[in-house]
Design a protein around this motif. Structure first.
Motif, PDB file in Angstrom:
ATOM      1  N   ARG A  79      82.832  38.039 -16.883  1.00 14.10           N
ATOM      2  CA  ARG A  79      83.982  38.793 -17.405  1.00 14.10           C
ATOM      3  C   ARG A  79      83.536  39.968 -18.270  1.00 14.10           C
ATOM      4  O   ARG A  79      84.211  40.996 -18.312  1.00 14.10           O
ATOM      5  N   ASP A  80      82.424  39.805 -18.961  1.00 14.54           N
ATOM      6  CA  ASP A  80      81.902  40.917 -19.758  1.00 14.54           C
ATOM      7  C   ASP A  80      81.475  42.075 -18.855  1.00 14.54           C
ATOM      8  O   ASP A  80      81.629  43.245 -19.214  1.00 14.54           O
ATOM      9  N   MET A  81      80.945  41.739 -17.692  1.00 13.15           N
ATOM     10  CA  MET A  81      80.495  42.771 -16.757  1.00 13.15           C
ATOM     11  C   MET A  81      81.636  43.306 -15.905  1.00 13.15           C
ATOM     12  O   MET A  81      81.649  44.480 -15.523  1.00 13.15           O
ATOM     13  N   ASN A  82      82.571  42.420 -15.581  1.00 17.01           N
ATOM     14  CA  ASN A  82      83.699  42.790 -14.727  1.00 17.01           C
ATOM     15  C   ASN A  82      84.969  42.181 -15.311  1.00 17.01           C
ATOM     16  O   ASN A  82      85.183  40.974 -15.201  1.00 17.01           O
ATOM     17  N   PRO A  83      85.812  42.971 -15.963  1.00 14.85           N
ATOM     18  CA  PRO A  83      87.015  42.439 -16.607  1.00 14.85           C
ATOM     19  C   PRO A  83      87.914  41.636 -15.671  1.00 14.85           C
ATOM     20  O   PRO A  83      88.685  40.798 -16.129  1.00 14.85           O
ATOM     21  N   ALA A  84      87.797  41.879 -14.372  1.00 12.97           N
ATOM     22  CA  ALA A  84      88.596  41.110 -13.409  1.00 12.97           C
ATOM     23  C   ALA A  84      88.108  39.672 -13.286  1.00 12.97           C
ATOM     24  O   ALA A  84      88.816  38.822 -12.739  1.00 12.97           O
ATOM     25  N   GLY A  85      86.910  39.402 -13.773  1.00 13.93           N
ATOM     26  CA  GLY A  85      86.363  38.062 -13.643  1.00 13.93           C
ATOM     27  C   GLY A  85      86.120  37.666 -12.208  1.00 13.93           C
ATOM     28  O   GLY A  85      86.207  36.490 -11.851  1.00 13.93           O
ATOM     29  N   ALA A  86      85.808  38.640 -11.375  1.00 14.40           N
ATOM     30  CA  ALA A  86      85.656  38.407  -9.943  1.00 14.40           C
ATOM     31  C   ALA A  86      84.230  38.687  -9.502  1.00 14.40           C
ATOM     32  O   ALA A  86      83.506  39.473 -10.111  1.00 14.40           O
ATOM     33  N   VAL A  87      83.826  38.026  -8.432  1.00 19.25           N
ATOM     34  CA  VAL A  87      82.553  38.313  -7.788  1.00 19.25           C
ATOM     35  C   VAL A  87      82.838  39.084  -6.504  1.00 19.25           C
ATOM     36  O   VAL A  87      83.963  39.045  -5.987  1.00 19.25           O
ATOM     37  N   PRO A  88      81.836  39.820  -6.022  1.00 17.28           N
ATOM     38  CA  PRO A  88      80.471  39.899  -6.519  1.00 17.28           C
ATOM     39  C   PRO A  88      80.319  40.926  -7.642  1.00 17.28           C
ATOM     40  O   PRO A  88      81.078  41.882  -7.731  1.00 17.28           O
ATOM     41  N   VAL A  89      79.306  40.657  -8.462  1.00 20.44           N
ATOM     42  CA  VAL A  89      78.781  41.665  -9.382  1.00 20.44           C
ATOM     43  C   VAL A  89      77.292  41.758  -9.085  1.00 20.44           C
ATOM     44  O   VAL A  89      76.607  40.729  -9.033  1.00 20.44           O
ATOM     45  N   LEU A  90      76.813  42.964  -8.870  1.00 17.62           N
ATOM     46  CA  LEU A  90      75.393  43.188  -8.593  1.00 17.62           C
ATOM     47  C   LEU A  90      74.804  44.005  -9.724  1.00 17.62           C
ATOM     48  O   LEU A  90      75.336  45.068 -10.066  1.00 17.62           O
ATOM     49  N   THR A  91      73.741  43.485 -10.323  1.00 16.36           N
ATOM     50  CA  THR A  91      73.061  44.245 -11.364  1.00 16.36           C
ATOM     51  C   THR A  91      71.707  44.702 -10.848  1.00 16.36           C
ATOM     52  O   THR A  91      71.017  43.977 -10.123  1.00 16.36           O
ATOM     53  N   MET A 119      64.376  43.264 -10.327  1.00 12.16           N
ATOM     54  CA  MET A 119      65.022  42.564  -9.210  1.00 12.16           C
ATOM     55  C   MET A 119      66.541  42.577  -9.386  1.00 12.16           C
ATOM     56  O   MET A 119      67.045  42.464 -10.493  1.00 12.16           O
ATOM     57  N   PHE A 120      67.217  42.702  -8.273  1.00 13.80           N
ATOM     58  CA  PHE A 120      68.666  42.610  -8.289  1.00 13.80           C
ATOM     59  C   PHE A 120      69.103  41.204  -8.704  1.00 13.80           C
ATOM     60  O   PHE A 120      68.426  40.220  -8.404  1.00 13.80           O
ATOM     61  N   LYS A 121      70.243  41.135  -9.353  1.00 12.91           N
ATOM     62  CA  LYS A 121      70.913  39.867  -9.601  1.00 12.91           C
ATOM     63  C   LYS A 121      72.308  39.950  -9.004  1.00 12.91           C
ATOM     64  O   LYS A 121      73.034  40.923  -9.253  1.00 12.91           O
ATOM     65  N   LEU A 122      72.656  38.968  -8.206  1.00 14.94           N
ATOM     66  CA  LEU A 122      73.982  38.934  -7.593  1.00 14.94           C
ATOM     67  C   LEU A 122      74.744  37.748  -8.146  1.00 14.94           C
ATOM     68  O   LEU A 122      74.360  36.589  -7.939  1.00 14.94           O
ATOM     69  N   TYR A 123      75.823  38.047  -8.851  1.00 14.15           N
ATOM     70  CA  TYR A 123      76.724  36.999  -9.332  1.00 14.15           C
ATOM     71  C   TYR A 123      77.667  36.675  -8.191  1.00 14.15           C
ATOM     72  O   TYR A 123      78.390  37.551  -7.689  1.00 14.15           O
ATOM     73  N   SER A 124      77.642  35.429  -7.784  1.00 16.08           N
ATOM     74  CA  SER A 124      78.228  35.035  -6.513  1.00 16.08           C
ATOM     75  C   SER A 124      78.986  33.723  -6.664  1.00 16.08           C
ATOM     76  O   SER A 124      78.878  33.022  -7.677  1.00 16.08           O
ATOM     77  N   TYR A 125      79.788  33.417  -5.660  1.00 20.19           N
ATOM     78  CA  TYR A 125      80.447  32.115  -5.531  1.00 20.19           C
ATOM     79  C   TYR A 125      80.391  31.760  -4.059  1.00 20.19           C
ATOM     80  O   TYR A 125      80.679  32.610  -3.196  1.00 20.19           O
ATOM     81  N   TRP A 126      80.026  30.541  -3.744  1.00 16.08           N
ATOM     82  CA  TRP A 126      79.706  30.180  -2.367  1.00 16.08           C
ATOM     83  C   TRP A 126      80.804  30.507  -1.380  1.00 16.08           C
ATOM     84  O   TRP A 126      80.546  30.913  -0.242  1.00 16.08           O
ATOM     85  N   ARG A 127      82.075  30.372  -1.807  1.00 19.28           N
ATOM     86  CA  ARG A 127      83.170  30.553  -0.858  1.00 19.28           C
ATOM     87  C   ARG A 127      83.789  31.951  -0.919  1.00 19.28           C
ATOM     88  O   ARG A 127      84.701  32.271  -0.150  1.00 19.28           O
TER      89      ARG A 127
END
Length: 217
Positions: free
Chosen positions: A47-59, A1-9
């Motif tokens: 941050r380990d997945m995206n050095p920018a520390g930004a969302v979205p990240v989709l795995t 299953m996909f995982k989406l690292y997200s922030y509501w806003r």
């Protein structure tokens, strides 16, 4: 299953949530507080997945994807039905251009990193920060409204009539940002009409700020 690292806003994460819903792709939404002053375990993982520390990240298994535009293209290629882009190459380019008006020209000027810099480093007040946001939102929407009028879009239509496209996926989160700062939409009736129509659809409602479990945090 996909995982989406997200922030509501996050507008960028909002786009991906919409696309996942439209394409009926199951995904676990993992909220990450981008406003927390502490480095939480989820933030460190982000941050380990995206050095920018930004969302979205989709795995997707051992695949990690960043940048909403790239993620949306990936989803479109892997899950082509229902499509977010038309078959005709000229129409595809047109829809992509409108989407990029939002993603490339508008969003970078009012994202969290820019607003933090204005408040912290430029010492602007909250009212001045909001003035900055409203100026660039109005600037971008003015250009898009002209393009929609030139195309002959009528109120109650999407850019592809009743078919949701990549453009609406990108536009609606930006309009939601504008509503949050009380932007007057009287000069942008076509944009507001598209927003109102989209926000009647369950795919957009379920992706909205208010439906996220980290809403308001």
């Amino acid at each position: 299953m996909f995982k989406l690292y997200s922030y509501w806003r996050s507008s960028a994460a909002f786009r991906v949530r919409i696309a996942l819903n439209i394409k009926k792709i199951p995904a676990e939404i993992i909220p990450v507080s981008l406003t927390s002053k502490d480095i939480t375990p989820d933030m460190q993982l982000l941050r380990d997945m995206n050095p920018a520390g930004a969302v979205p990240v989709l795995t997707d298994g051992n695949i990690t994807l960043t940048q909403s535009a790239a993620i949306l293209e990936y989803l479109e290629e892997r899950y082509p039905t229902p499509p977010l882009l038309p078959c005709d190459s000229v129409e595809r380019a047109y829809v992509r251009a409108l989407a990029q008006d939002v993603v490339c020209d508008m969003h970078p000027l009012n994202n969290l990193q820019v607003l933090r810099f204005l408040l912290k480093n430029m010492k602007v007040s909250k009212d001045q920060k909001d003035e900055w946001v409203v100026h660039w939102l109005r600037n971008g929407f003015s250009r898009i409204e002209v393009k929609l009028a030139q195309r002959g879009i009528q109120q109650g239509q999407f850019i592809l009539d009743n078919q949701v496209s990549l453009f609406e996926v990108c536009l609606i989160p930006q309009v939601r940002n504008a509503i949050a700062v009380d932007l007057d939409f009287s000069s942008f009736p076509l944009i507001r009409s598209i927003y109102d129509k989209a926000m009647c659809l369950p795919e957009f409602i379920e992706a909205s700020w208010e439906q996220q479990r980290d809403y308001g945090k």
